[in-house]
Design a protein around this motif. Structure first.
Motif, PDB file in Angstrom:
ATOM      1  N   THR A 545      -3.076   0.656 -15.367  1.00  0.00           N
ATOM      2  CA  THR A 545      -3.123  -0.668 -14.731  1.00  0.00           C
ATOM      3  C   THR A 545      -2.265  -0.761 -13.485  1.00  0.00           C
ATOM      4  O   THR A 545      -2.134  -1.850 -12.917  1.00  0.00           O
ATOM      5  N   GLN A 546      -1.675   0.326 -13.046  1.00  0.00           N
ATOM      6  CA  GLN A 546      -0.810   0.245 -11.867  1.00  0.00           C
ATOM      7  C   GLN A 546      -1.625  -0.043 -10.619  1.00  0.00           C
ATOM      8  O   GLN A 546      -2.788   0.316 -10.500  1.00  0.00           O
ATOM      9  N   GLY A 547      -0.982  -0.689  -9.645  1.00  0.00           N
ATOM     10  CA  GLY A 547      -1.662  -1.071  -8.418  1.00  0.00           C
ATOM     11  C   GLY A 547      -1.952   0.106  -7.512  1.00  0.00           C
ATOM     12  O   GLY A 547      -1.378   1.195  -7.648  1.00  0.00           O
ATOM     13  N   GLN A 548      -2.854  -0.115  -6.558  1.00  0.00           N
ATOM     14  CA  GLN A 548      -3.280   0.951  -5.661  1.00  0.00           C
ATOM     15  C   GLN A 548      -2.144   1.423  -4.758  1.00  0.00           C
ATOM     16  O   GLN A 548      -1.988   2.614  -4.510  1.00  0.00           O
ATOM     17  N   GLU A 549      -1.326   0.486  -4.261  1.00  0.00           N
ATOM     18  CA  GLU A 549      -0.229   0.861  -3.370  1.00  0.00           C
ATOM     19  C   GLU A 549       0.795   1.725  -4.093  1.00  0.00           C
ATOM     20  O   GLU A 549       1.280   2.726  -3.559  1.00  0.00           O
ATOM     21  N   ARG A 550       1.129   1.337  -5.322  1.00  0.00           N
ATOM     22  CA  ARG A 550       2.071   2.123  -6.118  1.00  0.00           C
ATOM     23  C   ARG A 550       1.498   3.507  -6.413  1.00  0.00           C
ATOM     24  O   ARG A 550       2.200   4.516  -6.322  1.00  0.00           O
ATOM     25  N   LEU A 551       0.212   3.574  -6.763  1.00  0.00           N
ATOM     26  CA  LEU A 551      -0.439   4.847  -7.056  1.00  0.00           C
ATOM     27  C   LEU A 551      -0.389   5.774  -5.849  1.00  0.00           C
ATOM     28  O   LEU A 551      -0.017   6.949  -5.962  1.00  0.00           O
ATOM     29  N   SER A 552      -0.752   5.260  -4.690  1.00  0.00           N
ATOM     30  CA  SER A 552      -0.775   6.091  -3.486  1.00  0.00           C
ATOM     31  C   SER A 552       0.632   6.538  -3.092  1.00  0.00           C
ATOM     32  O   SER A 552       0.838   7.685  -2.687  1.00  0.00           O
ATOM     33  N   SER A 553       1.617   5.654  -3.242  1.00  0.00           N
ATOM     34  CA  SER A 553       2.991   5.994  -2.877  1.00  0.00           C
ATOM     35  C   SER A 553       3.565   7.054  -3.810  1.00  0.00           C
ATOM     36  O   SER A 553       4.204   8.011  -3.364  1.00  0.00           O
ATOM     37  N   LEU A 554       3.351   6.893  -5.119  1.00  0.00           N
ATOM     38  CA  LEU A 554       3.830   7.894  -6.074  1.00  0.00           C
ATOM     39  C   LEU A 554       3.165   9.247  -5.830  1.00  0.00           C
ATOM     40  O   LEU A 554       3.805  10.299  -5.941  1.00  0.00           O
ATOM     41  N   SER A 555       1.882   9.228  -5.493  1.00  0.00           N
ATOM     42  CA  SER A 555       1.162  10.482  -5.215  1.00  0.00           C
ATOM     43  C   SER A 555       1.735  11.167  -3.982  1.00  0.00           C
ATOM     44  O   SER A 555       1.898  12.393  -3.962  1.00  0.00           O
ATOM     45  N   LEU A 556       2.043  10.382  -2.963  1.00  0.00           N
ATOM     46  CA  LEU A 556       2.603  10.948  -1.741  1.00  0.00           C
ATOM     47  C   LEU A 556       3.955  11.601  -2.004  1.00  0.00           C
ATOM     48  O   LEU A 556       4.233  12.712  -1.542  1.00  0.00           O
ATOM     49  N   ILE A 557       4.811  10.928  -2.775  1.00  0.00           N
ATOM     50  CA  ILE A 557       6.134  11.491  -3.090  1.00  0.00           C
ATOM     51  C   ILE A 557       5.992  12.774  -3.895  1.00  0.00           C
ATOM     52  O   ILE A 557       6.692  13.760  -3.660  1.00  0.00           O
ATOM     53  N   SER A 558       5.076  12.766  -4.871  1.00  0.00           N
ATOM     54  CA  SER A 558       4.907  13.931  -5.735  1.00  0.00           C
ATOM     55  C   SER A 558       4.306  15.115  -4.988  1.00  0.00           C
ATOM     56  O   SER A 558       4.795  16.240  -5.075  1.00  0.00           O
ATOM     57  N   ILE A 559       3.244  14.869  -4.235  1.00  0.00           N
ATOM     58  CA  ILE A 559       2.529  15.958  -3.561  1.00  0.00           C
ATOM     59  C   ILE A 559       3.341  16.534  -2.411  1.00  0.00           C
ATOM     60  O   ILE A 559       3.369  17.745  -2.197  1.00  0.00           O
ATOM     61  N   GLU A 560       4.032  15.653  -1.677  1.00  0.00           N
ATOM     62  CA  GLU A 560       4.814  16.104  -0.527  1.00  0.00           C
ATOM     63  C   GLU A 560       6.294  16.217  -0.882  1.00  0.00           C
ATOM     64  O   GLU A 560       7.171  15.856  -0.094  1.00  0.00           O
ATOM     65  N   LYS A 561       6.592  16.719  -2.077  1.00  0.00           N
ATOM     66  CA  LYS A 561       7.988  16.886  -2.486  1.00  0.00           C
ATOM     67  C   LYS A 561       8.733  17.879  -1.607  1.00  0.00           C
ATOM     68  O   LYS A 561       9.959  17.885  -1.560  1.00  0.00           O
ATOM     69  N   GLU A 562       8.003  18.709  -0.892  1.00  0.00           N
ATOM     70  CA  GLU A 562       8.637  19.633   0.050  1.00  0.00           C
ATOM     71  C   GLU A 562       9.450  18.868   1.092  1.00  0.00           C
ATOM     72  O   GLU A 562      10.555  19.286   1.467  1.00  0.00           O
ATOM     73  N   LEU A 563       8.908  17.742   1.541  1.00  0.00           N
ATOM     74  CA  LEU A 563       9.627  16.921   2.505  1.00  0.00           C
ATOM     75  C   LEU A 563      10.854  16.268   1.892  1.00  0.00           C
ATOM     76  O   LEU A 563      11.774  15.884   2.615  1.00  0.00           O
ATOM     77  N   LEU A 564      10.875  16.122   0.582  1.00  0.00           N
ATOM     78  CA  LEU A 564      12.032  15.539  -0.086  1.00  0.00           C
ATOM     79  C   LEU A 564      13.135  16.570  -0.330  1.00  0.00           C
ATOM     80  O   LEU A 564      14.287  16.225  -0.531  1.00  0.00           O
ATOM     81  N   HIS A 565      12.785  17.821  -0.314  1.00  0.00           N
ATOM     82  CA  HIS A 565      13.777  18.877  -0.554  1.00  0.00           C
ATOM     83  C   HIS A 565      14.390  19.412   0.740  1.00  0.00           C
ATOM     84  O   HIS A 565      15.472  19.998   0.725  1.00  0.00           O
ATOM     85  N   LYS A 566      13.737  19.211   1.859  1.00  0.00           N
ATOM     86  CA  LYS A 566      14.152  19.857   3.101  1.00  0.00           C
ATOM     87  C   LYS A 566      15.496  19.354   3.618  1.00  0.00           C
ATOM     88  O   LYS A 566      16.270  20.128   4.192  1.00  0.00           O
ATOM     89  N   GLU A 567      15.818  18.109   3.406  1.00  0.00           N
ATOM     90  CA  GLU A 567      17.001  17.505   4.019  1.00  0.00           C
ATOM     91  C   GLU A 567      18.322  18.072   3.484  1.00  0.00           C
ATOM     92  O   GLU A 567      19.353  17.971   4.147  1.00  0.00           O
TER      93      GLU A 567
END
Length: 613
Positions: A545-567
């Motif tokens: 039941t989660q909203g579309q914005e939350r779904l897309s944002s969580l997917s972006l964070i998960s898939i692009e975790k490389e960008l979260l590790h680089k800093e």
């Protein structure tokens, strides 16, 4: 120093005291908020549930978000004091969670935008799937060459729900939004989709509409889907092959739909029969290879079912007899051998096409190699296969009365290979427009030193990319490239990186641009399909039941975790003042973005607690 002092603060002691108290409150609020940002990043990266079914204080399972914070309470006095005394902003509500998730996601999107802003070429990849609630989710990925490293990147952008309008016009509007958002009007050089008519149709399909508005955006039909269509159509066009694969699929269903049969087969042969996917012909290879290798074991097990008919239902007994007749026939054995040989080539090609690092030039070369190997099989393989069939199945009768069985099987053999080769030629005939790819094919450099590839250069000049290059300079740079020992056996991927890392862009300006273009043109939508796996994990039956914005944002964070590790390797990252208690947990070391950036993004919305100094 006088110009840096505020007059009102110098004259009003009360005003100065209020500002000091405000800044202390802001500092405390931002320190607390860092914990919540850490929690959100950790859960999103690992695709874990946030909320629990019962989040009351006396609940033993409040969910991962509250459970994570409660774990820190024992080690973090600041967080403990905040959650124990706060009456205005606790930070644990679902609304705050959503805002934090979107803030982190927006920072990642901004990072992607900055990378795209500094690149020369971009291609767009689209594919669609259904989520657990049967809504149609459109996944978007952009491919480009990073301006600093010279590496080809594929960045996931978002999931967009398109159930209401999956027409070419609806998808075209989505592409226009992406182009405008990332300013791709003059950078879009390729578009890649699957074989759906809505997307790839040459009359009113999406690719035609995009090409009309963005002339440089050449359409590349996903190579993996094309290969899948080649195999499926080749099998369905031949009656004997169609019956063969349908029976194999039925055999797989016979075992998988009954746990008793699966368990009995596993105990009897120590082998499970793999499932078949009608839309994924590379999965059929596993079924063919398993049945071919364990043919006698399957026959033995099915005979065991008939011998112990009292232990099995009528359906199992009837189908077992039919499958024994099927597996024991010479024709089945012949087709198993033939398609085992074919799949040994196509499976390797599938893996090559799905490899992230490879460029379109390498994929095109592998397709040509596969075609040559199949042609060689057609000319030279039959006699060897026929001897194998005679030695193993020589005493068994044919399924039909045929006077010259060898002629019959040779005609069937040639028909199979002719169909595959014909479909390969038809499906990949559009690759002729990419003849210019051979300009930086390292395997041909030695030939090019003697005879320059003028036709490939003319192909580039006449293509949609002709206006991008200065051809006189490109000609001269290529002549130097072909004779340089430093670039021998250097594929386009390594060529771009080598030119970039050795500061040779000024010397090989046009070659560098050509290499970037080739790396940007995608050959498959495999990277888009990888996002579907994340979608299934993030939007599960527990989070349907989660909203579309939350779904897309969580997917972006998960898939692009490389960008979260680089800093974590960035010097400024450690200049930020962080609490020693959190450094002990190494949570921030997994986060690429600075917390201050997330807080600034979060505070764009009105809050009841102050976060701005």
């Amino acid at each position: 120093m006088f110009g840096k002092s505020k007059i009102d603060l110098q004259l009003d002691e009360q005003r100065r005291s209020n500002v000091i108290r405000h800044n202390e409150l802001v500092k405390k609020s931002r320190d607390v908020l860092k914990r919540f940002i850490d929690c959100v990043c950790f859960l999103a990266i690992h695709e874990l549930l946030f909320r629990g079914h019962n989040e009351r204080v006396n609940s033993f399972n409040q969910g991962n978000f509250l459970g994570y914070l409660n774990l820190l309470l024992s080690y973090d006095s600041i967080l403990n004091m905040h959650l124990g005394t706060s009456k205005i902003f606790r930070g644990t509500s679902n609304r705050i969670q959503n805002d934090l998730i979107c803030s982190v996601s927006n920072i990642i999107s901004t990072s992607i935008e900055s990378e795209i802003k500094n690149t020369n070429f971009v291609s767009i990849l689209l594919d669609e799937t259904s989520d657990i609630t049967n809504l149609s989710q459109l996944s978007t990925t952009l491919r480009y060459v990073h301006h600093e490293t010279g590496e080809a990147h594929k960045r996931f952008i978002s999931f967009v729900e398109v159930s209401a309008d999956r027409s070419a016009d609806g998808l075209f509007k989505h592409i226009i939004d992406i182009v405008n958002r990332y300013e791709l009007k003059y950078k879009l050089v390729a578009q890649t989709y699957d074989g759906a008519v809505v997307m790839s149709g040459h009359v009113g399909g999406l690719q035609v509409k995009v090409k009309e508005l963005y002339p440089k955006a050449s359409f590349v039909h996903c190579f993996s889907h094309s290969l899948n269509l080649v195999l499926s159509q080749s099998a369905s066009n031949i009656k004997d092959c169609k019956i063969f694969f349908q029976t194999l699929t039925g055999m797989g269903s016979f075992f998988t739909k009954s746990s008793k049969r699966t368990h009995a087969l596993s105990n009897f042969t120590r082998k499970k029969i793999p499932k078949n996917a009608p839309t994924r012909w590379n999965f059929s290879s596993r079924l063919v290879n398993t049945v071919h290798e364990y043919n006698s074991y399957f026959i033995e097990f099915l005979q065991h079912v008939l011998d112990n008919s009292n232990d099995w239902d009528n359906e199992a007994i009837v189908l077992s007899q039919g499958f024994i007749n099927f597996l024991d026939s010479r024709q089945t054995y012949f087709l198993l051998i033939v398609f085992s040989k074919i799949f040994s080539l196509t499976d390797i090609l599938y893996e090559v096409l799905k490899t992230k690092r490879l460029d379109i030039l390498c994929c095109v070369k592998k397709i040509e190699e596969t075609k040559c190997q199949l042609q060689n099989y057609r000319l030279n393989l039959f006699e060897k296969l026929w001897e194998t069939v005679l030695s193993d199945k020589g005493d068994f009768a044919l399924q039909r009365k045929i006077r010259d069985s060898k002629t019959f099987y040779k005609v069937l053999f040639n028909e199979i290979f002719d169909n595959i080769l014909k479909n390969l030629q038809a499906r990949f005939s559009s690759l002729n427009k990419f003849e210019f790819l051979s300009l930086i094919d390292p395997s041909k450099y030695s030939n090019y030193t003697n005879e320059f590839p003028n036709s490939a250069l003319e192909n580039l000049q006449e293509s949609n990319f002709g206006e991008i290059f200065g051809f006189i300079r490109l000609l001269n740079e290529l002549i130097v490239l072909y004779k340089s020992e430093e670039f021998l056996n250097t594929n386009p991927y390594d060529l771009v990186i080598k030119i970039k890392m050795n500061d040779l862009i000024s010397a090989f300006q046009e070659v560098f641009k050509l290499g970037q273009l080739i790396l940007t043109i995608p050959s498959t939508t495999a990277s888009v399909e990888r996002s579907f796996s994340a979608l299934k994990r993030i939007k599960s039956y527990q989070r349907s039941t989660q909203g579309q914005e939350r779904l897309s944002s969580l997917s972006l964070i998960s898939i692009e975790k490389e960008l979260l590790h680089k800093e974590k390797n960035h010097p400024q990252f450690y200049d930020k003042k962080r609490l020693n208690g959190l450094a002990m947990l190494n949570i921030y070391r997994e986060v690429e973005i600075t917390v201050d950036e997330v807080i600034e993004e979060l505070t764009k919305k009105s809050r009841r607690l102050e976060f701005i100094l």
